[in-house]
Design a protein around this motif. Structure first.
Motif, PDB file in Angstrom:
ATOM      1  N   ARG A 167       0.869  -1.182   0.000  1.00 23.62           N
ATOM      2  CA  ARG A 167       0.000   0.000   0.000  1.00 23.62           C
ATOM      3  C   ARG A 167       0.902   1.227   0.000  1.00 23.62           C
ATOM      4  O   ARG A 167       1.645   1.456   0.962  1.00 23.62           O
ATOM      5  CB  ARG A 167      -0.882  -0.026   1.249  1.00 23.62           C
ATOM      6  N   LEU A 168       0.845   1.982  -1.071  1.00 21.82           N
ATOM      7  CA  LEU A 168       1.779   3.095  -1.266  1.00 21.82           C
ATOM      8  C   LEU A 168       1.172   4.427  -0.829  1.00 21.82           C
ATOM      9  O   LEU A 168       0.031   4.743  -1.171  1.00 21.82           O
ATOM     10  CB  LEU A 168       2.148   3.153  -2.754  1.00 21.82           C
ATOM     11  N   VAL A 169       1.955   5.202  -0.071  1.00 20.89           N
ATOM     12  CA  VAL A 169       1.570   6.571   0.296  1.00 20.89           C
ATOM     13  C   VAL A 169       2.638   7.500  -0.263  1.00 20.89           C
ATOM     14  O   VAL A 169       3.813   7.386   0.101  1.00 20.89           O
ATOM     15  CB  VAL A 169       1.519   6.756   1.837  1.00 20.89           C
ATOM     16  N   ALA A 170       2.253   8.392  -1.178  1.00 16.29           N
ATOM     17  CA  ALA A 170       3.215   9.324  -1.763  1.00 16.29           C
ATOM     18  C   ALA A 170       2.445  10.394  -2.528  1.00 16.29           C
ATOM     19  O   ALA A 170       1.206  10.368  -2.579  1.00 16.29           O
ATOM     20  CB  ALA A 170       4.177   8.589  -2.697  1.00 16.29           C
ATOM     21  N   VAL A 171       3.202  11.339  -3.102  1.00 15.76           N
ATOM     22  CA  VAL A 171       2.564  12.389  -3.902  1.00 15.76           C
ATOM     23  C   VAL A 171       3.380  12.601  -5.173  1.00 15.76           C
ATOM     24  O   VAL A 171       4.606  12.510  -5.147  1.00 15.76           O
ATOM     25  CB  VAL A 171       2.446  13.708  -3.083  1.00 15.76           C
ATOM     26  N   VAL A 172       2.676  12.852  -6.264  1.00 15.91           N
ATOM     27  CA  VAL A 172       3.335  13.248  -7.516  1.00 15.91           C
ATOM     28  C   VAL A 172       2.671  14.526  -8.012  1.00 15.91           C
ATOM     29  O   VAL A 172       1.564  14.872  -7.576  1.00 15.91           O
ATOM     30  CB  VAL A 172       3.256  12.151  -8.613  1.00 15.91           C
ATOM     31  N   GLY A 173       3.351  15.217  -8.930  1.00 13.82           N
ATOM     32  CA  GLY A 173       2.795  16.437  -9.511  1.00 13.82           C
ATOM     33  C   GLY A 173       1.964  16.116 -10.744  1.00 13.82           C
ATOM     34  O   GLY A 173       1.868  14.948 -11.165  1.00 13.82           O
ATOM     35  N   ASP A 174       1.399  17.172 -11.339  1.00 16.27           N
ATOM     36  CA  ASP A 174       0.583  16.923 -12.532  1.00 16.27           C
ATOM     37  C   ASP A 174       1.437  16.701 -13.776  1.00 16.27           C
ATOM     38  O   ASP A 174       0.914  16.487 -14.872  1.00 16.27           O
ATOM     39  CB  ASP A 174      -0.488  18.014 -12.738  1.00 16.27           C
ATOM     40  N   ASP A 175       2.782  16.736 -13.603  1.00 15.49           N
ATOM     41  CA  ASP A 175       3.683  16.379 -14.709  1.00 15.49           C
ATOM     42  C   ASP A 175       3.934  14.865 -14.760  1.00 15.49           C
ATOM     43  O   ASP A 175       4.639  14.375 -15.640  1.00 15.49           O
ATOM     44  CB  ASP A 175       5.028  17.119 -14.554  1.00 15.49           C
ATOM     45  N   PHE A 176       3.399  14.127 -13.802  1.00 15.88           N
ATOM     46  CA  PHE A 176       3.579  12.660 -13.753  1.00 15.88           C
ATOM     47  C   PHE A 176       2.414  12.043 -14.517  1.00 15.88           C
ATOM     48  O   PHE A 176       1.267  12.090 -14.069  1.00 15.88           O
ATOM     49  CB  PHE A 176       3.580  12.205 -12.290  1.00 15.88           C
ATOM     50  N   THR A 177       2.691  11.474 -15.681  1.00 13.68           N
ATOM     51  CA  THR A 177       1.611  11.064 -16.580  1.00 13.68           C
ATOM     52  C   THR A 177       1.044   9.692 -16.216  1.00 13.68           C
ATOM     53  O   THR A 177       1.669   8.928 -15.464  1.00 13.68           O
ATOM     54  CB  THR A 177       2.131  10.975 -18.031  1.00 13.68           C
ATOM     55  N   GLU A 178      -0.119   9.402 -16.803  1.00  9.22           N
ATOM     56  CA  GLU A 178      -0.745   8.079 -16.639  1.00  9.22           C
ATOM     57  C   GLU A 178       0.224   6.991 -17.079  1.00  9.22           C
ATOM     58  O   GLU A 178       0.338   5.938 -16.450  1.00  9.22           O
ATOM     59  CB  GLU A 178      -2.016   7.995 -17.498  1.00  9.22           C
ATOM     60  N   GLU A 179       0.926   7.258 -18.193  1.00  6.53           N
ATOM     61  CA  GLU A 179       1.861   6.270 -18.726  1.00  6.53           C
ATOM     62  C   GLU A 179       2.972   5.981 -17.714  1.00  6.53           C
ATOM     63  O   GLU A 179       3.389   4.837 -17.533  1.00  6.53           O
ATOM     64  CB  GLU A 179       2.452   6.807 -20.030  1.00  6.53           C
TER      65      GLU A 179
END
Ligand code: AMP
Length: 303
Positions: free
Chosen positions: A44-56
């Protein structure tokens, strides 16, 4: 079999070695950890990415036993890190660390994550590690990682985390820095007094040293002809170690020492290609074969 909860960086890494370069590839401590641990159990992962992190780019996690409910996507840029290795890979300079979206991140655990018995606080700001720990209901086994960036930058916050964990997975240079002891045995004892009863010191190409009763258990690293990029080897080791422990469910000496070998086997794959590439191609059969190779590497008849 028990699930593992992890918090840590999900990142864009740029990597320079004497033999090649990779720019803005998906990396991060929690990324390597989750992929490695998912060979053994649910993560179970807890983290954050920005909107530059794509679906791909999120696809690196897909088709694996990794729950992304706790992976937030917020406006802004994803964590970025660049490292450059020396000729023998034994030293690495950090060229930059941009926390970006991690700077404002306040983790809120999904309800389904709270009862997780095994917790791994991967490398990230120690306050975030504590905030995640605050939200887990009575975890059975908590391990943490950290690095010089936090040892030097946030020593007080790190001390608080150390007082709350059962195990610390750390590299030799960081163990010396954290303890102020040049000798690794003394460093291990000094760190144990800070909280973690179990200490695992990663020594790169020289393997791993783990505290055990009053002594130690040591495992070599697999001798490899081709090493492309050591980035994430430590996190991959931790993923294999924790994944194996959580899948076994008990903490006997046999299980813990086997977990060290499971971590070492996974880490030996991570370094064979740049970034996550080799781990993403790894099959369970290849992993089994390497575990058998490890047995041959380390086995001898008692004298
Ligand atoms: P390792 O080679 O095991 O030390 O881990 C390298 C990974 O850690 C890379 O994928 C980086 O994105 C990540 N990383 C580097 N510095 C930090 C930091 N200060 N906090 C969190 N993660 C980091």
């Amino acid at each position: 079999m028990h699930p593992i909860l992890t918090v840590g960086s999900v990142a864009f890494d740029s990597i320079k070695t004497p033999f090649g370069e990779a720019s803005r590839v998906v990396g991060g401590a929690a990324t390597y950890f989750s992929i490695a641990a998912s060979f053994f159990t649910d993560v179970r992962l807890v983290a954050v990415v920005g909107d530059d992190f794509t679906e791909e780019q999120t696809q690196v996690f897909s088709g694996r036993r990794i729950d992304l409910t706790g992976l937030q996507r917020v406006p802004g840029e994803t964590f970025r890190w660049k490292g450059e290795y020396s000729f023998d890979f034994n030293t690495r300079d950090t060229i930059y660390t941009h926390l970006n979206v991690f700077d404002q991140f306040r983790p809120v655990l999904p309800e389904s994550y709270r009862p997780t018995p095994f917790v791994f606080l991967a490398n990230i700001h120690p306050t975030l590690q504590s905030e995640v720990l605050d939200q887990v209901h009575e975890p059975r086994f908590v391990a943490a990682d950290t690095m010089n960036f936090w040892i030097e930058g946030t020593p007080d916050e790190l001390r608080k985390v150390l007082g709350r964990v059962d195990a610390l997975v750390i590299n030799d240079e960081e163990a010396r820095e954290l303890s102020g002891e040049a000798n690794l045995v003394k460093a291990a004892r000094a760190i144990q007094r800070m909280g973690p009863e179990l200490l695992i010191i990663k020594r790169g190409e020289y393997g791993v040293l783990m505290t055990r009763d009053r002594g130690f258990f040591a495992a070599p690293a697999m001798p490899l002809e081709e090493v492309s990029d050591p980035t994430g080897a430590g996190d991959t080791f931790a993923g294999g170690f924790m994944g194996y422990l959580a899948s076994a469910g008990e903490m006997t000496d046999t299980v813990v020492t086997r977990a060290i070998i499971a971590g070492s086997a996974l880490a030996s794959f991570a370094v064979e290609d740049f970034g996550l590439e080799r781990l993403l191609r790894l099959t369970p059969d290849e992993l089994q074969d390497r575990l058998a190779e490890f047995k041959r590497l380390t086995h001898f008849e008692a004298l």
